[in-house]
Every structure is written in C-alpha cells, then in structure tokens.
Design an enzyme around this catalytic site. Structure first.
Site, PDB file in Angstrom:
ATOM      1  N   CYS A  25       1.752   6.209   8.876  1.00 42.78           N
ATOM      2  CA  CYS A  25       0.849   6.356   7.729  1.00 42.78           C
ATOM      3  C   CYS A  25      -0.225   7.411   8.052  1.00 42.78           C
ATOM      4  O   CYS A  25      -0.759   7.439   9.168  1.00 42.78           O
ATOM      5  CB  CYS A  25       0.175   5.019   7.446  1.00 42.78           C
ATOM      6  SG  CYS A  25      -1.085   5.141   6.162  1.00 42.78           S
ATOM      7  N   CYS A  64       0.852  -1.206   0.000  1.00 43.58           N
ATOM      8  CA  CYS A  64       0.000   0.000   0.000  1.00 43.58           C
ATOM      9  C   CYS A  64       0.884   1.252   0.000  1.00 43.58           C
ATOM     10  O   CYS A  64       2.094   1.172   0.250  1.00 43.58           O
ATOM     11  CB  CYS A  64      -0.875  -0.012   1.246  1.00 43.58           C
ATOM     12  SG  CYS A  64       0.109   0.016   2.754  1.00 43.58           S
ATOM     13  N   GLU A  78       0.179  -1.147  16.267  1.00 41.67           N
ATOM     14  CA  GLU A  78      -0.699  -0.011  15.932  1.00 41.67           C
ATOM     15  C   GLU A  78      -1.719   0.225  17.053  1.00 41.67           C
ATOM     16  O   GLU A  78      -1.993   1.367  17.432  1.00 41.67           O
ATOM     17  CB  GLU A  78      -1.434  -0.278  14.613  1.00 41.67           C
ATOM     18  CG  GLU A  78      -2.351   0.877  14.239  1.00 41.67           C
ATOM     19  CD  GLU A  78      -3.288   0.549  13.088  1.00 41.67           C
ATOM     20  OE1 GLU A  78      -2.877  -0.160  12.156  1.00 41.67           O
ATOM     21  OE2 GLU A  78      -4.446   1.002  13.138  1.00 41.67           O
TER      22      GLU A  78
HETATM   23 FE1  SF4 Z   1      -1.114   0.701   4.543  1.00 41.40          FE
HETATM   24 FE2  SF4 Z   1      -1.503   0.592   7.177  1.00 41.40          FE
HETATM   25 FE3  SF4 Z   1      -1.615   2.911   5.888  1.00 41.40          FE
HETATM   26 FE4  SF4 Z   1      -3.538   1.106   5.515  1.00 41.40          FE
HETATM   27  S1  SF4 Z   1      -3.068   2.186   7.407  1.00 41.40           S
HETATM   28  S2  SF4 Z   1      -2.537   2.346   3.929  1.00 41.40           S
HETATM   29  S3  SF4 Z   1      -2.359  -0.806   5.635  1.00 41.40           S
HETATM   30  S4  SF4 Z   1       0.187   1.595   6.118  1.00 41.40           S
END
Ligand code: SF4
Length: 303
Positions: A95, A12, A125
């Site tokens: 992210c 991703c 997470e």
């Molecule tokens: Fe990728 Fe995690 Fe971000 Fe979703 S939350 S786009 S799985 S890094």
C-alpha cells in the site's frame, strides 16, 4: 432493533488495489502470495479458488511458482531484493501509505535518530518496517516506552493501523520519560484507519451493541473492537454472517455495524441482512409480535 452501519467501514483502497493486482497476476499464470494478502479468511478462500498459492516472505525460495506477490503490508527492501536475486518475478502490492511509513522511518534514521515503531512487534507490517533497520525498537504500550534506553534523538513512526489517540499518548509518554531528548514524530497512521476509528467512536454513542466484521488476526479489526470496549459498549466480532448468534441480540434495541479494512462489501451486506432476519424472527416471537395478526384481523373486521 435499529441497525446502523458506520459512516466509514470495510475495505480500504490499499486492500482493494492489492486484491485487483493479485487477480490480474493470477489470470496470466501460477502465482504465490508471500504471506496473507489480507488478514481475512473469506478473501483467503476466494484466492485459493483462483489457484493462488501461499509461501513465507521470510523464507526465500519457499515458493513453488516463479512469480510471487508482496502483500499490501509491505516488506523490508532487503527481503524484496533477496526474492529478486533468487530469480523470482516479484509483483509488489505494498500500500502507498505503508511505503510512506517506510520512507518516514528511513528519513528519521538518516537524520541520526534512534528509530522507534509504535505497533505490534510480530505483525508483518512492523517486521517489514524494522527489517532494514536492525536498531529499531518496537513499543506497543506505556510499560514498553518506559523501558526504552535514553537516546539524544528519537524518531518515531507508527504501524499504519494503530489508533492515533494511543500513538499520541505513547509519544507524549516518551517525551515525559526523556524530557532532555529530541523527539521527532511522523504520523504514519493511515487515513482510512483514522476514518474508521472516528466513525466507530460515533457509532458507540448511539448503540447498545456493536458488531465488528473482520478476520480474527486483523489488527485494525481488533482495534475497532477495543475502541467499543473502551467506550463501555458491548462488542461481538464475526468473520462472516454465519458467526452471528440470535441470542446475542435478545433485548438489544440498537445495533451498530462496522468492518475492518480487509472485509469484503458482500460480507458486510450479508451480516446486515442476517441481523434484519434475526430482528424479524425475534419480533414475530415476542408477545406483541404474536398478537399482531390478531390485532390486524380485528382491525380489518371493524372497518
Ligand atoms: Fe489499508 Fe493498510 Fe493501506 Fe491503511 S495502510 S489504506 S489499512 S492497506
């Protein structure tokens, strides 16, 4: 054997960005990642070749380098500050969709809700999400939802890589269990996870066996495998092409392939290439395959 790649699979944007930032940071000197940058052994080996070191996010001071990296999974604000206060230069690769989940939870707490996180309690997470909110409760199934004590208002978010159908089921269960409570649900499951889950469901409709590529401790990879099992389709999880065993594909006509969000494109390509090789070998050794050269010779002699 037909081999079909899922329409949405593999790395991703969040993981790609984290990897790029880590590369850039490592290029200018020693650096340490606080935890696993992504849950994928191929990526871990690659980072080790760049000299990137590893230390524990939760043990401030465990890094031997003065520069550290927070992974795409994020961290609690207090952890980030603790590393900065200890004199480390912190590069944050969290992210943006994980940050969005943090912001949603913070807003729910500010609104006076009892914070609830749907996900795996031990996952990095989720630990980061709950780290700034000691009263947060983590649930991952209906039994755990049933044990939640009453609150007048619940504020619910989810780990970004949870299947959205499961999350919605648990939110409905909470409402059923406490009909008099107010429940605010913020959908924090990320779009890449939703896309990969939906593509997986389509893949299961047309295939006899699914190969899922990804780290064994990757939550979204495991969830993809569980989706196949729930659909009644056989599944094999591999980390690299070397894990594939030809015997798994005896008598299998249609194979679907998907990959978790931390799997490199090269790994997916190598798995597909190995599957084609297995198929070619099996066709050549089948009764029809063994007769093929004889039939071709006979046909050439006739014409
Ligand atoms: Fe990728 Fe995690 Fe971000 Fe979703 S939350 S786009 S799985 S890094």
């Amino acid at each position: 054997m037909t081999i079909t790649l899922a329409t949405h699979q593999g790395m991703c944007f969040g993981v790609r960005d984290a990897l790029r930032k880590t590369h850039d940071t490592a290029a200018s000197g020693p650096v340490t990642v606080l935890g696993e940058l992504v849950h994928n052994p191929v990526v871990q080996q690659h980072l080790a070749t760049l000299g990137v070191q590893r230390a524990h996010l939760e043990i401030v001071g465990s890094s031997e380098t003065s520069r550290v990296i927070i992974t795409a999974h994020g961290a609690a604000d207090r952890q980030r500050e603790a590393w900065r206060d200890a004199g480390y230069a912190v590069t944050d690769t969290t992210c943006p969709l994980v940050k969005k989940a943090h912001a949603a939870l913070a807003l729910l707490v500010a609104q006076g809700c009892q914070p609830i996180v749907i996900g795996h309690a031990g996952h990095v997470e989720v630990r980061g999400l709950c780290g700034d909110f000691p009263t947060a409760q983590v649930v991952q199934d209906e039994a755990e939802v049933d044990q939640l004590p009453f609150a007048t208002r619940f504020g619910v978010v989810a780990q970004t890589t949870q299947p959205i159908a499961k999350v919605q089921t648990l939110v409905a269960r909470l409402q059923q269990r406490h009909p008099e409570a107010g429940i605010i649900f913020k959908d924090t499951v990320c779009q890449p996870t939703k896309d990969r889950q939906a593509a997986m469901e389509r893949l299961c409709q047309d295939n006899d066996l699914i190969v899922v590529i990804g780290g064994r401790n990757s939550n979204n990879t495991r969830q993809l495998g569980e989706t196949a099992l729930e659909a009644g389709v056989g599944v094999r999880q591999v980390e690299t092409a070397a894990d594939l065993q030809a015997a798994w594909f005896q008598g299998v006509n249609r194979v679907g392939v998907t990959a978790g969000t931390s799997t490199l494109d090269e790994t997916v390509q190598a798995v597909v290439a190995r599957l084609k090789q297995i198929d070619a070998t099996q066709r050549a050794s089948s009764p029809v395959g063994r007769l093929a050269p004889i039939i071709q010779q006979a046909a050439a002699a006739m014409f």
